[in-house]
Design a protein around this motif. Sequence first.
Motif, PDB file in Angstrom:
ATOM      1  N   GLN A   1      -5.983 -14.025  14.233  1.00  0.00           N
ATOM      2  CA  GLN A   1      -7.001 -14.321  13.228  1.00  0.00           C
ATOM      3  C   GLN A   1      -7.021 -13.209  12.179  1.00  0.00           C
ATOM      4  OE1 GLN A   1     -10.926 -14.734  14.805  1.00  0.00           O
ATOM      5  NE2 GLN A   1     -11.535 -16.110  13.188  1.00  0.00           N
ATOM      6  N   PRO A   2      -6.983 -13.590  10.890  1.00  0.00           N
ATOM      7  CA  PRO A   2      -7.017 -12.547   9.858  1.00  0.00           C
ATOM      8  C   PRO A   2      -8.373 -11.838   9.847  1.00  0.00           C
ATOM      9  CG  PRO A   2      -7.135 -14.705   8.844  1.00  0.00           C
ATOM     10  CD  PRO A   2      -6.895 -14.922  10.315  1.00  0.00           C
ATOM     11  N   PRO A   3      -8.385 -10.582   9.421  1.00  0.00           N
ATOM     12  CA  PRO A   3      -9.648  -9.840   9.412  1.00  0.00           C
ATOM     13  C   PRO A   3     -10.573 -10.344   8.307  1.00  0.00           C
ATOM     14  CG  PRO A   3      -7.943  -8.573   8.334  1.00  0.00           C
ATOM     15  CD  PRO A   3      -7.272  -9.793   8.909  1.00  0.00           C
ATOM     16  N   PRO A   4     -11.852 -10.093   8.456  1.00  0.00           N
ATOM     17  CA  PRO A   4     -12.774 -10.469   7.378  1.00  0.00           C
ATOM     18  C   PRO A   4     -12.613  -9.535   6.179  1.00  0.00           C
ATOM     19  CG  PRO A   4     -13.973  -9.415   9.172  1.00  0.00           C
ATOM     20  CD  PRO A   4     -12.552  -9.569   9.622  1.00  0.00           C
ATOM     21  N   VAL A   5     -13.023 -10.027   5.019  1.00  0.00           N
ATOM     22  CA  VAL A   5     -12.979  -9.246   3.785  1.00  0.00           C
ATOM     23  C   VAL A   5     -14.414  -8.922   3.408  1.00  0.00           C
ATOM     24  CG1 VAL A   5     -12.372  -9.287   1.347  1.00  0.00           C
ATOM     25  CG2 VAL A   5     -10.870 -10.356   3.013  1.00  0.00           C
ATOM     26  N   LEU A   6     -14.671  -7.648   3.132  1.00  0.00           N
ATOM     27  CA  LEU A   6     -15.991  -7.212   2.694  1.00  0.00           C
ATOM     28  C   LEU A   6     -15.916  -6.885   1.215  1.00  0.00           C
ATOM     29  CD1 LEU A   6     -18.920  -6.399   3.397  1.00  0.00           C
ATOM     30  CD2 LEU A   6     -18.052  -4.100   3.809  1.00  0.00           C
ATOM     31  N   ILE A   7     -16.683  -7.610   0.406  1.00  0.00           N
ATOM     32  CA  ILE A   7     -16.704  -7.367  -1.040  1.00  0.00           C
ATOM     33  C   ILE A   7     -17.945  -6.546  -1.359  1.00  0.00           C
ATOM     34  CG2 ILE A   7     -16.854  -8.421  -3.320  1.00  0.00           C
ATOM     35  CD1 ILE A   7     -15.347 -10.813  -2.228  1.00  0.00           C
ATOM     36  N   GLN A   8     -17.715  -5.353  -1.891  1.00  0.00           N
ATOM     37  CA  GLN A   8     -18.804  -4.480  -2.308  1.00  0.00           C
ATOM     38  C   GLN A   8     -18.750  -4.391  -3.822  1.00  0.00           C
ATOM     39  OE1 GLN A   8     -17.622  -1.042   0.030  1.00  0.00           O
ATOM     40  NE2 GLN A   8     -19.455  -1.293   1.276  1.00  0.00           N
ATOM     41  N   ALA A   9     -19.603  -5.141  -4.477  1.00  0.00           N
ATOM     42  CA  ALA A   9     -19.607  -5.191  -5.938  1.00  0.00           C
ATOM     43  C   ALA A   9     -20.859  -4.501  -6.465  1.00  0.00           C
ATOM     44  CB  ALA A   9     -19.562  -6.629  -6.430  1.00  0.00           C
ATOM     45  N   ASP A  10     -20.673  -3.727  -7.516  1.00  0.00           N
ATOM     46  CA  ASP A  10     -21.794  -3.082  -8.179  1.00  0.00           C
ATOM     47  C   ASP A  10     -22.712  -4.156  -8.753  1.00  0.00           C
ATOM     48  OD1 ASP A  10     -23.014  -1.792 -10.818  1.00  0.00           O
ATOM     49  OD2 ASP A  10     -22.545  -0.194  -9.396  1.00  0.00           O
ATOM     50  N   ALA A  11     -23.990  -3.849  -8.874  1.00  0.00           N
ATOM     51  CA  ALA A  11     -24.950  -4.832  -9.386  1.00  0.00           C
ATOM     52  C   ALA A  11     -24.642  -5.234 -10.824  1.00  0.00           C
ATOM     53  CB  ALA A  11     -26.366  -4.280  -9.287  1.00  0.00           C
TER      54      ALA A  11
END
Length: 158
Positions: free
Chosen positions: A106-116
């Motif tokens: 299973q591929p790993p999850p992607v965490l998107i950290q975007a500035d406001a």
Amino acid sequence: MNLRPHRREPADINLTPLLDVVFLLLIFFMVSTTFKDEARLRVQLPEAQGESIPAQAPEMIRIVIDRAGRFYVNDQALVDEKPLTLTRALTGALGERRQMVPGDAQPPPVLIQADASTPHQAVITAMDAASQAGLNRIAFAATLPASAEAGQPDGAAP
């Protein structure tokens, strides 16, 4: 000699053949039309009052997007903001993780950290690039409001 005005009978317009043609066209277009199935990503949207990330969180691929829309994959800056560059970087990060954890199907999850203040297009580009790299489990990082941060040690929610 007939001096009466000659009255013409009103012309009868038969609409039945016209309606038949319209209905046949309608049926033809309904049967022959294919609807575009848009690509859908499974996205886990965080809540503002969420819980902190556990200490043993699963290994994730992190995409950080700054105010200007520049991308960073696992804290490494990309040379440009093109979607193809981001897709290649995600594919490379996925390959590195597969080498570290062999047999992980299973591929790993992607965490998107975007500035406001990040442009919305940059976030959509990141989601599209993740989808093209075969990563379909996406999470967004959010911070807790100032009133809720007092009770949390790190002030971040998944």
